[in-house]
Design a protein around this motif. Structure first.
Motif, PDB file in Angstrom:
ATOM      1  N   VAL A   3       8.513   7.435   1.863  1.00 26.87           N
ATOM      2  CA  VAL A   3       8.453   6.243   2.726  1.00 26.87           C
ATOM      3  C   VAL A   3       9.015   5.059   1.944  1.00 26.87           C
ATOM      4  CG1 VAL A   3       7.012   4.847   4.251  1.00 26.87           C
ATOM      5  CG2 VAL A   3       6.348   7.201   3.716  1.00 26.87           C
ATOM      6  N   ARG A   4      10.309   5.059   1.743  1.00 21.08           N
ATOM      7  CA  ARG A   4      10.969   3.996   0.994  1.00 21.08           C
ATOM      8  C   ARG A   4      12.004   3.260   1.846  1.00 21.08           C
ATOM      9  NH1 ARG A   4       7.421   4.614  -2.556  1.00 21.08           N
ATOM     10  NH2 ARG A   4       7.822   5.475  -4.621  1.00 21.08           N
ATOM     11  N   LYS A   5      12.868   4.014   2.497  1.00 14.61           N
ATOM     12  CA  LYS A   5      14.020   3.415   3.169  1.00 14.61           C
ATOM     13  C   LYS A   5      13.613   2.406   4.235  1.00 14.61           C
ATOM     14  CE  LYS A   5      18.157   4.532   5.871  1.00 14.61           C
ATOM     15  NZ  LYS A   5      18.956   5.625   6.482  1.00 14.61           N
ATOM     16  N   GLY A   6      12.638   2.738   5.073  1.00 17.80           N
ATOM     17  CA  GLY A   6      12.243   1.855   6.161  1.00 17.80           C
ATOM     18  C   GLY A   6      11.826   0.480   5.683  1.00 17.80           C
ATOM     19  N   PRO A   7      10.838   0.382   4.781  1.00 18.41           N
ATOM     20  CA  PRO A   7      10.424  -0.934   4.299  1.00 18.41           C
ATOM     21  C   PRO A   7      11.544  -1.706   3.591  1.00 18.41           C
ATOM     22  CG  PRO A   7       8.758   0.708   3.793  1.00 18.41           C
ATOM     23  CD  PRO A   7       9.959   1.459   4.297  1.00 18.41           C
ATOM     24  N   ARG A  61       6.552  -2.804   9.827  1.00 16.93           N
ATOM     25  CA  ARG A  61       7.495  -3.594  10.633  1.00 16.93           C
ATOM     26  C   ARG A  61       6.840  -4.878  11.133  1.00 16.93           C
ATOM     27  NH1 ARG A  61       8.887   1.852  11.546  1.00 16.93           N
ATOM     28  NH2 ARG A  61       6.948   2.045  12.724  1.00 16.93           N
ATOM     29  N   LEU A  62       5.589  -4.769  11.531  1.00 20.93           N
ATOM     30  CA  LEU A  62       4.866  -5.959  11.975  1.00 20.93           C
ATOM     31  C   LEU A  62       4.622  -6.919  10.816  1.00 20.93           C
ATOM     32  CD1 LEU A  62       2.240  -4.422  14.435  1.00 20.93           C
ATOM     33  CD2 LEU A  62       4.392  -5.586  14.978  1.00 20.93           C
ATOM     34  N   LEU A  63       4.380  -6.355   9.638  1.00 18.56           N
ATOM     35  CA  LEU A  63       4.196  -7.203   8.458  1.00 18.56           C
ATOM     36  C   LEU A  63       5.403  -8.117   8.266  1.00 18.56           C
ATOM     37  CD1 LEU A  63       2.899  -6.236   4.953  1.00 18.56           C
ATOM     38  CD2 LEU A  63       5.224  -7.091   5.151  1.00 18.56           C
ATOM     39  N   PHE A  64       6.598  -7.549   8.351  1.00 18.22           N
ATOM     40  CA  PHE A  64       7.803  -8.349   8.157  1.00 18.22           C
ATOM     41  C   PHE A  64       8.025  -9.324   9.311  1.00 18.22           C
ATOM     42  CE2 PHE A  64       8.959  -4.757   5.322  1.00 18.22           C
ATOM     43  CZ  PHE A  64       9.249  -5.487   4.181  1.00 18.22           C
ATOM     44  N   GLU A  65       7.688  -8.912  10.508  1.00 16.46           N
ATOM     45  CA  GLU A  65       7.923  -9.767  11.669  1.00 16.46           C
ATOM     46  C   GLU A  65       7.015 -10.985  11.689  1.00 16.46           C
ATOM     47  OE1 GLU A  65       7.452  -7.338  15.114  1.00 16.46           O
ATOM     48  OE2 GLU A  65       9.221  -6.079  14.671  1.00 16.46           O
ATOM     49  N   ALA A  98       0.230 -10.654   2.567  1.00 16.08           N
ATOM     50  CA  ALA A  98       0.082  -9.579   3.540  1.00 16.08           C
ATOM     51  C   ALA A  98      -0.096  -8.248   2.830  1.00 16.08           C
ATOM     52  CB  ALA A  98       1.299  -9.518   4.469  1.00 16.08           C
ATOM     53  N   VAL A  99      -0.907  -7.385   3.438  1.00 13.92           N
ATOM     54  CA  VAL A  99      -1.186  -6.055   2.896  1.00 13.92           C
ATOM     55  C   VAL A  99      -1.019  -5.046   4.022  1.00 13.92           C
ATOM     56  CG1 VAL A  99      -2.941  -4.560   1.876  1.00 13.92           C
ATOM     57  CG2 VAL A  99      -2.784  -6.956   1.160  1.00 13.92           C
ATOM     58  N   CYS A 100      -0.364  -3.915   3.712  1.00  7.23           N
ATOM     59  CA  CYS A 100      -0.133  -2.884   4.715  1.00  7.23           C
ATOM     60  C   CYS A 100      -0.573  -1.534   4.168  1.00  7.23           C
ATOM     61  CB  CYS A 100       1.348  -2.831   5.095  1.00  7.23           C
ATOM     62  SG  CYS A 100       1.738  -1.631   6.384  1.00  7.23           S
ATOM     63  N   GLY A 101      -1.390  -0.818   4.944  1.00  9.97           N
ATOM     64  CA  GLY A 101      -1.840   0.509   4.562  1.00  9.97           C
ATOM     65  C   GLY A 101      -2.073   1.358   5.801  1.00  9.97           C
ATOM     66  N   THR A 102      -2.258   2.641   5.614  1.00 10.70           N
ATOM     67  CA  THR A 102      -2.435   3.543   6.750  1.00 10.70           C
ATOM     68  C   THR A 102      -3.873   3.578   7.250  1.00 10.70           C
ATOM     69  OG1 THR A 102      -2.737   5.398   5.213  1.00 10.70           O
ATOM     70  CG2 THR A 102      -0.505   5.014   6.061  1.00 10.70           C
ATOM     71  N   ASP A 103      -4.821   3.223   6.394  1.00 15.30           N
ATOM     72  CA  ASP A 103      -6.235   3.196   6.760  1.00 15.30           C
ATOM     73  C   ASP A 103      -6.584   1.767   7.180  1.00 15.30           C
ATOM     74  OD1 ASP A 103      -9.085   2.844   6.620  1.00 15.30           O
ATOM     75  OD2 ASP A 103      -9.235   4.648   5.390  1.00 15.30           O
ATOM     76  N   ALA A 104      -6.806   1.562   8.484  1.00 14.97           N
ATOM     77  CA  ALA A 104      -7.013   0.202   9.002  1.00 14.97           C
ATOM     78  C   ALA A 104      -8.226  -0.471   8.375  1.00 14.97           C
ATOM     79  CB  ALA A 104      -7.161   0.248  10.520  1.00 14.97           C
ATOM     80  N   GLY A 105      -9.323   0.272   8.226  1.00  8.89           N
ATOM     81  CA  GLY A 105     -10.529  -0.313   7.664  1.00  8.89           C
ATOM     82  C   GLY A 105     -10.352  -0.744   6.225  1.00  8.89           C
ATOM     83  N   LYS A 106      -9.817   0.157   5.414  1.00  7.48           N
ATOM     84  CA  LYS A 106      -9.591  -0.156   4.005  1.00  7.48           C
ATOM     85  C   LYS A 106      -8.617  -1.311   3.863  1.00  7.48           C
ATOM     86  CE  LYS A 106      -7.650   1.868  -0.238  1.00  7.48           C
ATOM     87  NZ  LYS A 106      -7.020   3.072  -0.853  1.00  7.48           N
ATOM     88  N   THR A 107      -7.547  -1.289   4.657  1.00 14.11           N
ATOM     89  CA  THR A 107      -6.535  -2.340   4.564  1.00 14.11           C
ATOM     90  C   THR A 107      -7.129  -3.697   4.920  1.00 14.11           C
ATOM     91  OG1 THR A 107      -4.837  -0.733   5.180  1.00 14.11           O
ATOM     92  CG2 THR A 107      -4.239  -3.054   5.320  1.00 14.11           C
ATOM     93  N   ALA A 108      -7.921  -3.745   5.986  1.00 15.60           N
ATOM     94  CA  ALA A 108      -8.540  -5.002   6.397  1.00 15.60           C
ATOM     95  C   ALA A 108      -9.491  -5.520   5.320  1.00 15.60           C
ATOM     96  CB  ALA A 108      -9.282  -4.814   7.718  1.00 15.60           C
ATOM     97  N   ARG A 109     -10.235  -4.610   4.707  1.00 17.09           N
ATOM     98  CA  ARG A 109     -11.178  -5.029   3.663  1.00 17.09           C
ATOM     99  C   ARG A 109     -10.446  -5.632   2.474  1.00 17.09           C
ATOM    100  NH1 ARG A 109     -12.515  -2.538  -0.777  1.00 17.09           N
ATOM    101  NH2 ARG A 109     -11.741  -0.508  -0.070  1.00 17.09           N
ATOM    102  N   ILE A 110      -9.380  -4.946   2.020  1.00 18.09           N
ATOM    103  CA  ILE A 110      -8.630  -5.446   0.864  1.00 18.09           C
ATOM    104  C   ILE A 110      -7.928  -6.760   1.199  1.00 18.09           C
ATOM    105  CG2 ILE A 110      -6.644  -4.960  -0.620  1.00 18.09           C
ATOM    106  CD1 ILE A 110      -7.495  -1.984  -0.450  1.00 18.09           C
ATOM    107  N   ALA A 111      -7.335  -6.835   2.392  1.00 18.00           N
ATOM    108  CA  ALA A 111      -6.675  -8.074   2.800  1.00 18.00           C
ATOM    109  C   ALA A 111      -7.667  -9.225   2.850  1.00 18.00           C
ATOM    110  CB  ALA A 111      -6.007  -7.882   4.158  1.00 18.00           C
TER     111      ALA A 111
END
Length: 333
Positions: free
Chosen positions: A73-77, A54-58, A29-42
């Protein structure tokens, strides 16, 4: 092992590039803020794509996750991973503030998850060799001099804009100096003890602060350790030719750890013997990830050289350095 990657900037992509060369892990699984870039890399690696960690973990069964987000952005993940017993590799700095680092350290401790922080210089051959020379001889470490100079603050440098905003990045102290200060702590070890006081000075001689440039481009930081070691760290974002070094000076030794490029060097003399070592084949990023993944596989974290709790100590030093420079005063820890 199924691996998740949260954050696909430069360092996240570096980890992906190294991990895909292993035959014992899969980028799940890959998570990023840019949906297009993230989908391409994934898509390149047959991974699930997310813009919400959060969805990644779920939705994705994971054995470990690499948290490569900006420092705020450390504590949440990490909290989401800890709730599920998932091991975390956390990029440096381990948090954006001392209080947040204390909260995360408690989460890691109470959950019992395997957790490593990406202070990659601890895995450099020159750093490890210098540490072993100091440790095995019992030699005191009177003086440490470290320097990091590069062109990150020059107008023509391709530096990400968020790094030039001190409120977001913490400036040179957070982004780079933390590595040298952490490595010096690691080398000095028990002989140096922990840092007890810090005094820093920042300036903008080369590039004045402006609306989109709020960092200091030059820093000097003085540190006093519990057992008498004193260190001066010099940092600049206004030097074209890069230089990254740690020098250790004692009564009968002088060692220089050169980290200016991949393939570290250690040279000088130690108690009457010449020291000259080069580690051209090393890859600190590969080695730190390998130590983490072995700890995940075995459940034994002893091979991890930077635990979260210890990394938080290096974080506090750069936080206090910024405070010292801003407030123009020395700070006792």
């Amino acid at each position: 092992m199924n691996i998740g990657i949260i954050g696909i900037g430069v360092i996240g992509l570096r980890h992906i590039g190294n991990l895909i060369k292993r035959d014992d892990v899969r980028i799940a699984a890959v998570c990023g803020t840019d949906a297009g870039k993230t989908a391409r890399i994934a898509g390149e690696y047959g991974a699930e794509s997310f813009t919400d960690y959060r969805l990644l973990f779920e939705r994705t069964p994971l054995d470990a996750v690499f948290v490569c987000t900006p420092p705020g952005v450390r504590k949440g993940p990490i909290l989401e991973a800890a709730r599920r017993g998932i091991a975390c590799f956390v990029e440096k700095p381990p948090a954006r503030s001392v209080s947040e680092a204390e909260e995360i350290a408690a989460i890691v401790r109470e959950s019992g998850i395997v957790c490593a922080v990406g202070f990659m210089y601890r895995y450099a051959g020159a750093v490890a060799m210098a540490r072993e020379l100091i440790r095995s001889s019992g030699a005191p470490v009177p003086i440490v001099r470290s320097v990091h100079a590069c062109a990150a603050g020059l107008p023509e440098a391709p530096t990400p804009r968020w790094l030039l905003d001190k409120a977001k990045s913490g400036g040179p102290m957070f982004d780079q100096a933390i590595h040298l200060i952490d490595a010096a702590r690691y080398i000095a070890g028990a002989q140096g003890g922990e840092v007890e006081a810090i005094h820093a000075f920042g300036a903008n001689v080369q590039r004045p602060k402006s609306g989109d440039y709020t960092v200091e481009d030059n820093f000097v930081v003085n540190l006093a350790y519990a057992h008498g070691t004193v260190q001066t760290h010099t940092h600049s974002w206004g030097v074209e030719r890069p230089r990254v070094e740690i020098e250790l000076l004692g009564r009968d030794y002088r060692l220089t750890v050169d980290l200016s490029r991949l393939g570290s060097r250690l040279y000088g003399d130690f108690r009457g013997e010449e020291v000259s070592a080069h580690f051209p084949e090393e890859n600190m990023y590969v080695d730190e990830a390998a130590a983490f993944l072995e700890a995940v596989r075995s459940g034994d974290p002893s091979g991890i050289r930077s635990s979260y709790a210890d990394a938080a100590k290096s974080l506090e030093l750069v936080v206090r350095a910024n405070e010292s420079a801003d407030e123009r005063r020395a700070i006792r820890l």
